[in-house]
Design a protein around this motif. Structure first.
Motif, PDB file in Angstrom:
ATOM      1  N   UNK A 110      -0.563  -0.641   5.567  1.00 46.66           N
ATOM      2  CA  UNK A 110      -1.390   0.378   4.927  1.00 46.66           C
ATOM      3  C   UNK A 110      -1.581   1.645   5.751  1.00 46.66           C
ATOM      4  N   UNK A 111      -1.279   1.616   7.030  1.00 48.31           N
ATOM      5  CA  UNK A 111      -1.625   2.743   7.903  1.00 48.31           C
ATOM      6  C   UNK A 111      -0.951   4.055   7.499  1.00 48.31           C
ATOM      7  N   UNK A 112       0.332   4.032   7.189  1.00 46.53           N
ATOM      8  CA  UNK A 112       1.026   5.269   6.830  1.00 46.53           C
ATOM      9  C   UNK A 112       0.530   5.872   5.544  1.00 46.53           C
ATOM     10  N   UNK A 113       0.303   5.036   4.546  1.00 43.05           N
ATOM     11  CA  UNK A 113      -0.159   5.548   3.261  1.00 43.05           C
ATOM     12  C   UNK A 113      -1.593   6.050   3.355  1.00 43.05           C
ATOM     13  N   UNK A 114      -2.415   5.343   4.121  1.00 37.46           N
ATOM     14  CA  UNK A 114      -3.811   5.754   4.290  1.00 37.46           C
ATOM     15  C   UNK A 114      -3.885   7.118   4.955  1.00 37.46           C
ATOM     16  N   UNK A 115      -3.051   7.353   5.940  1.00 39.36           N
ATOM     17  CA  UNK A 115      -3.054   8.632   6.648  1.00 39.36           C
ATOM     18  C   UNK A 115      -2.634   9.769   5.721  1.00 39.36           C
ATOM     19  N   UNK A 116      -1.605   9.565   4.905  1.00 37.14           N
ATOM     20  CA  UNK A 116      -1.176  10.581   3.950  1.00 37.14           C
ATOM     21  C   UNK A 116      -2.260  10.901   2.941  1.00 37.14           C
ATOM     22  N   UNK A 117      -2.940   9.876   2.446  1.00 34.60           N
ATOM     23  CA  UNK A 117      -4.039  10.087   1.492  1.00 34.60           C
ATOM     24  C   UNK A 117      -5.188  10.838   2.150  1.00 34.60           C
ATOM     25  N   UNK A 118      -5.452  10.521   3.416  1.00 35.18           N
ATOM     26  CA  UNK A 118      -6.539  11.188   4.129  1.00 35.18           C
ATOM     27  C   UNK A 118      -6.285  12.689   4.246  1.00 35.18           C
ATOM     28  N   UNK A 119      -5.075  13.068   4.640  1.00 36.34           N
ATOM     29  CA  UNK A 119      -4.792  14.492   4.810  1.00 36.34           C
ATOM     30  C   UNK A 119      -4.744  15.226   3.473  1.00 36.34           C
ATOM     31  N   UNK A 120      -4.287  14.565   2.430  1.00 36.55           N
ATOM     32  CA  UNK A 120      -4.336  15.163   1.091  1.00 36.55           C
ATOM     33  C   UNK A 120      -5.779  15.411   0.697  1.00 36.55           C
ATOM     34  N   UNK A 121      -6.649  14.446   0.970  1.00 43.03           N
ATOM     35  CA  UNK A 121      -8.072  14.584   0.657  1.00 43.03           C
ATOM     36  C   UNK A 121      -8.696  15.740   1.436  1.00 43.03           C
ATOM     37  N   UNK A 122      -8.422  15.829   2.724  1.00 37.71           N
ATOM     38  CA  UNK A 122      -9.011  16.875   3.560  1.00 37.71           C
ATOM     39  C   UNK A 122      -8.574  18.262   3.096  1.00 37.71           C
TER      40      UNK A 122
END
Length: 184
Positions: A110-122
């Motif tokens: 999950x780490x890679x997908x979570x990071x991509x979602x986080x930056x999209x959110x920010x």
């Protein structure tokens, strides 16, 4: 005439992964096997009923890495079914060991997908805040009607991107908490 193809909705793997995998297993027992996927749905084909176990892994791969990656799962009895944007689905007989048995491999999944979602959110949150504040500061009073419409659309688009990305970040955060506690 019997249908040979069936579709089910993709409600988002951040929210629905466990339920989807169980549903695919039930459908396989009814003779509907996963064949492919798109952003909005999964494609199933009619076949003989089978007792299968499904699993999903997330990993962005380069073309030259795919064969080694899929061979790794194949050696453990897992057959690659389909992939889309880094999500890879596999199936095996029900006795096969899970592809993610250790905490570290579950976290890595999950780490890679979570990071991509986080930056999209920010980024979408920053854009939303900027467009919202511009509207509140009456900067729009100096703009023509067309420009006001464009600003309103940009505000709506940034909100439309922010909301699902926030939901995905929260869903993956909750999933990681379960993994840390040994519940998943």
């Amino acid at each position: 005439m019997d249908r040979q193809v069936r579709y089910i909705w993709n409600w988002g793997l951040a929210f629905d992964e466990d339920r989807l995998l169980k549903r695919l297993e039930v459908l396989a027992e009814e003779g509907w096997l996963l064949e492919g996927m798109s952003t909005l749905r999964y494609r199933l084909r009619k076949d003989q009923p089978q007792a299968l176990r499904y699993a999903m892994d997330y990993r962005k791969l380069k073309v030259d890495e795919e064969q080694d990656y899929f061979s790794l799962f194949s050696a453990e009895g897992w057959e690659h079914v389909c992939s889309l944007q880094g999500f890879h689905f596999f199936c095996a007989n029900v006795e096969a060991l899970s592809i993610h048995t250790e905490r570290a491999s579950k976290e890595e999944k999950y780490s890679g997908f979570k990071q991509g979602s986080f930056w999209t959110m920010v980024i979408s949150a920053i854009l939303f805040a900027v467009f919202f504040m511009l509207g509140r500061m009456h900067v729009l009073a100096f703009l023509g009607q067309g420009e006001k419409w464009v600003m309103a659309m940009l505000l709506a688009v940034s909100a439309a991107v922010f909301a699902p990305s926030l939901m995905m970040v929260v869903a993956y955060w909750m999933r990681m908490r379960k993994i840390e506690r040994g519940e998943s």
